[in-house]
Design a protein around this motif. Structure first.
Motif, PDB file in Angstrom:
ATOM      1  N   GLY A 262       0.491  -1.376  -0.482  1.00  0.00           N
ATOM      2  CA  GLY A 262       0.071  -0.286   0.155  1.00  0.00           C
ATOM      3  C   GLY A 262       0.740   1.276  -0.284  1.00  0.00           C
ATOM      4  O   GLY A 262       0.400   2.434   0.132  1.00  0.00           O
ATOM      5  N   GLY A 263       2.059   1.041  -0.471  1.00  0.00           N
ATOM      6  CA  GLY A 263       3.146   2.018   0.012  1.00  0.00           C
ATOM      7  C   GLY A 263       3.913   2.310  -1.363  1.00  0.00           C
ATOM      8  O   GLY A 263       3.019   2.313  -2.319  1.00  0.00           O
ATOM      9  N   THR A 264       4.392   3.459  -1.856  1.00  0.00           N
ATOM     10  CA  THR A 264       5.063   3.733  -2.975  1.00  0.00           C
ATOM     11  C   THR A 264       6.272   3.832  -3.528  1.00  0.00           C
ATOM     12  O   THR A 264       7.043   3.988  -1.917  1.00  0.00           O
ATOM     13  CB  THR A 264       4.397   5.332  -3.344  1.00  0.00           C
ATOM     14  N   LEU A 265       7.288   3.704  -4.590  1.00  0.00           N
ATOM     15  CA  LEU A 265       8.998   3.826  -4.678  1.00  0.00           C
ATOM     16  C   LEU A 265       9.028   5.095  -5.566  1.00  0.00           C
ATOM     17  O   LEU A 265       8.509   4.669  -6.808  1.00  0.00           O
ATOM     18  CB  LEU A 265       9.041   2.566  -5.474  1.00  0.00           C
ATOM     19  N   THR A 266       9.747   6.483  -4.973  1.00  0.00           N
ATOM     20  CA  THR A 266       9.482   6.968  -5.959  1.00  0.00           C
ATOM     21  C   THR A 266      11.236   7.479  -6.299  1.00  0.00           C
ATOM     22  O   THR A 266      11.952   6.781  -4.997  1.00  0.00           O
ATOM     23  CB  THR A 266       9.336   8.525  -5.493  1.00  0.00           C
ATOM     24  N   ALA A 267      11.407   7.976  -7.492  1.00  0.00           N
ATOM     25  CA  ALA A 267      13.439   7.979  -7.162  1.00  0.00           C
ATOM     26  C   ALA A 267      13.372   9.872  -7.748  1.00  0.00           C
ATOM     27  O   ALA A 267      12.562   9.936  -8.776  1.00  0.00           O
ATOM     28  CB  ALA A 267      13.815   7.599  -8.569  1.00  0.00           C
ATOM     29  N   GLN A 268      14.157  10.589  -7.597  1.00  0.00           N
ATOM     30  CA  GLN A 268      14.838  11.450  -8.326  1.00  0.00           C
ATOM     31  C   GLN A 268      16.681  11.720  -8.190  1.00  0.00           C
ATOM     32  O   GLN A 268      17.410  10.882  -7.891  1.00  0.00           O
ATOM     33  CB  GLN A 268      14.986  12.544  -6.958  1.00  0.00           C
ATOM     34  N   SER A 269      16.717  12.526  -9.134  1.00  0.00           N
ATOM     35  CA  SER A 269      18.161  12.151  -9.617  1.00  0.00           C
ATOM     36  C   SER A 269      18.386  13.287 -10.686  1.00  0.00           C
ATOM     37  O   SER A 269      17.813  13.983 -11.568  1.00  0.00           O
ATOM     38  CB  SER A 269      18.196  10.169 -10.460  1.00  0.00           C
ATOM     39  N   ARG A 270      19.710  12.768 -10.404  1.00  0.00           N
ATOM     40  CA  ARG A 270      20.056  14.372 -11.672  1.00  0.00           C
ATOM     41  C   ARG A 270      21.901  13.512 -11.838  1.00  0.00           C
ATOM     42  O   ARG A 270      22.603  13.412 -10.993  1.00  0.00           O
ATOM     43  CB  ARG A 270      21.038  15.572 -10.942  1.00  0.00           C
TER      44      ARG A 270
END
Ligand code: ADP
Length: 498
Positions: free
Chosen positions: A461-469
């Motif tokens: 019931g959760g999420t996995l997100t990514a931020q990157s440069r």
């Protein structure tokens, strides 16, 4: 099984038949009622007309009762006889003693018995009451008796009319309807069959088109959508959307199979080379051992791949079962952090755990561990020597976040949307470089880790997100719903290192 068209026509014919029959019944009943009402009114009008003639004569002083007229056998004066004669079928004028002063032609024609019956009926009828039936000469006659208001010579008058026509009216109506019904029914059924044929023609076209499209090779084709917003237009649009989804998922399946086979082929080739090398009597004992060790590594790698594929296949099938229990994330985070420190040391990285707060979530401990380790091994794998990896676990009002931040190679903005796709790797060419150059240890992963990680997060019931440069580093964040009610129940693992 009959076609929908035939079933529809049959249903329509049955409904129509029932409607016609019900309509005919109502019509016959109404016709019968109106025929009797008309007869009743007719008789009332006749009685009133007789009374009018009598009272006119009384007012004019015309003698009502004279001696029997030789011609008619009547006791009324001839000028009165003439007037009464035109009024109706059965007309009687009785004096107070019950003697008939006047009998109409129809009444005189009756047999003696019937005439007596008629006279008796008039005498017994309730004055001012409703009309009643008497049977004369096997004919039902509606009879109405009325008193003469002046009533010296005349006590009561009566008028009657045969009910034969009223009785026959509904029957003849029903007969006409019965005669016409088959024709009407036949015409309507033929019309319905034609109309339903026209309605179903586009459906048949759609069926043929869908059959042609779904033969497996033509999924790129679509049904012609003429922009109509009717049911058929919507059916075409829905089918088109379904075919598009089928095309995507078939494409995905084909890609997945091709990628999986490709990924298995490489370690198999390596394995074969290693085994061949180990079996070669000309190579030295040491080299044989190295070859065998490499073969062992390849087998492990293949087992990992098969394991990942199985996990994803189970997830697709909906058979990905979670052994759900309250999980203290603090101890779990410390456990994976310790593994991260060991891996980081080997890779020359500084691994830290700046924030850690306890939180309990409902979940599968093993799967959550797999999720966290996937992110940590990626961070270590994609961060060059001298870099830093930060792991953090923090608690919000209703959720918990587990973050892995690295100062590694990063991911290009254009690649970011694809990283969770199966077998996706930023640098496929490098990842699939033949092993001969640097050994299997240097080869990249299979590109399945993040797909599995995301699936685990979502299954919780959760999420996995990514931020990157690119060139600066990446941040992967897992957000899980916080099981508040469980927090009190489970004993907190304060300071535990797992
Ligand atoms: P792999 O086994 O190849 O690491 P993943 O599914 O875990 O497969 O990751 C998919 C791709 O996403 C990787 O091949 C890599 O290109 C990119 N990636 C994942 N994590 C990171 C990270 N921390 N830094 C940079 N790139 C990453």
């Amino acid at each position: 099984m009959a076609s929908v068209r035939a079933r529809l026509t049959t249903a329509y014919a049955f409904a129509l038949f029932c409607t016609i029959v019900a309509f005919a019944i109502v019509l016959v009943i109404a016709r019968r009622a109106s025929a009797y009402r008309e007869l009743d009114e007719h008789v009332k009008a006749q009685a009133a007309a007789v009374l009018d003639v009598i009272s006119d004569a009384e007012r004019a002083g015309v003698p009502l009762a004279v001696g029997p007229d030789t011609l008619s056998g009547s006791l009324v004066a001839p000028q009165l006889y003439k007037k009464l004669e035109g009024i109706g079928d059965y007309v009687l004028v009785l004096d107070p003693s019950g003697r008939a002063l006047y009998l109409s032609f129809e009444a005189q024609r009756l047999s003696d018995d019937d005439r007596v019956t008629l006279q008796q009926a008039v005498l017994q009828a309730r004055l001012n009451g409703p009309a009643t039936f008497v049977t004369l000469d096997s004919d039902r006659v509606l009879l109405l008796a009325r008193p003469d208001p002046q009533g010296e010579k005349v006590a009561r008058v009566a008028a009657g009319a045969s009910a034969r026509a009223a009785e026959a009216a509904p029957g003849s109506l029903a007969g006409t309807m019965l005669a016409l019904m088959p024709l009407f029914l036949l015409l309507s059924i033929a019309g319905a069959y034609m109309i339903s044929g026209r309605v179903f023609r586009p459906v048949e076209l759609i069926i043929n088109e869908v059959e042609a499209i779904t033969d497996g090779r033509s999924l790129h084709r679509r049904l012609p959508a003429d922009g109509d917003n009717d049911e058929l237009g919507r059916l075409s649009n829905t089918l088109n959307a379904m075919i598009a989804r089928l095309e995507t998922s078939f494409g995905g399946l084909r890609r997945f199979t091709a990628d999986a086979s490709h990924e298995l082929k490489t370690p198999l080739t390596v394995l074969r080379t290693d085994v061949e090398r180990a079996m070669n009597p000309r190579v030295g004992h040491n080299e044989q051992l190295i070859a065998l060790e490499e073969a062992l590594q390849e087998t492990t790698r293949m087992a990992d791949l098969v394991d990942s594929l199985l996990t994803l296949a189970r997830a697709d099938e909906g058979r990905f079962e979670l052994a759900t229990e309250p999980v203290h994330l603090e101890s779990l985070a410390r456990e994976v952090f310790e593994t991260a420190v060991i891996l980081g040391e080997d890779a020359g990285l500084e691994v830290s755990l700046p924030v850690i707060e306890d939180a309990v979530v409902m979940g599968d401990r093993t799967r959550l561990r797999q999720l966290f380790l996937n992110l940590i091994t990626n961070a270590i794998k994609y961060t060059p020597r001298g870099g830093r990896v930060e792991v953090a676990l923090s608690r919000r009002i209703d959720e918990v976040t587990f973050t892995v931040r690295d100062t590694g190679i990063g991911i290009a903005a254009g690649d970011l949307p694809y990283i969770f796709e199966r077998f996706w790797r930023a640098d496929r060419a490098r990842s699939r470089r033949p092993v001969t150059e640097g050994g299997s240890a240097e080869r990249g992963g299979f590109g399945l880790g993040l797909a599995i990680a995301q699936y685990i997060a979502q299954a919780h019931g959760g999420t996995l997100t990514a931020q990157s440069r690119l060139g600066r580093g990446s941040v992967f964040t897992v957000t899980l719903p916080f099981a508040e009610e469980m927090a009190g129940d489970a004993s907190p693992a304060t300071g535990g290192t797992g």
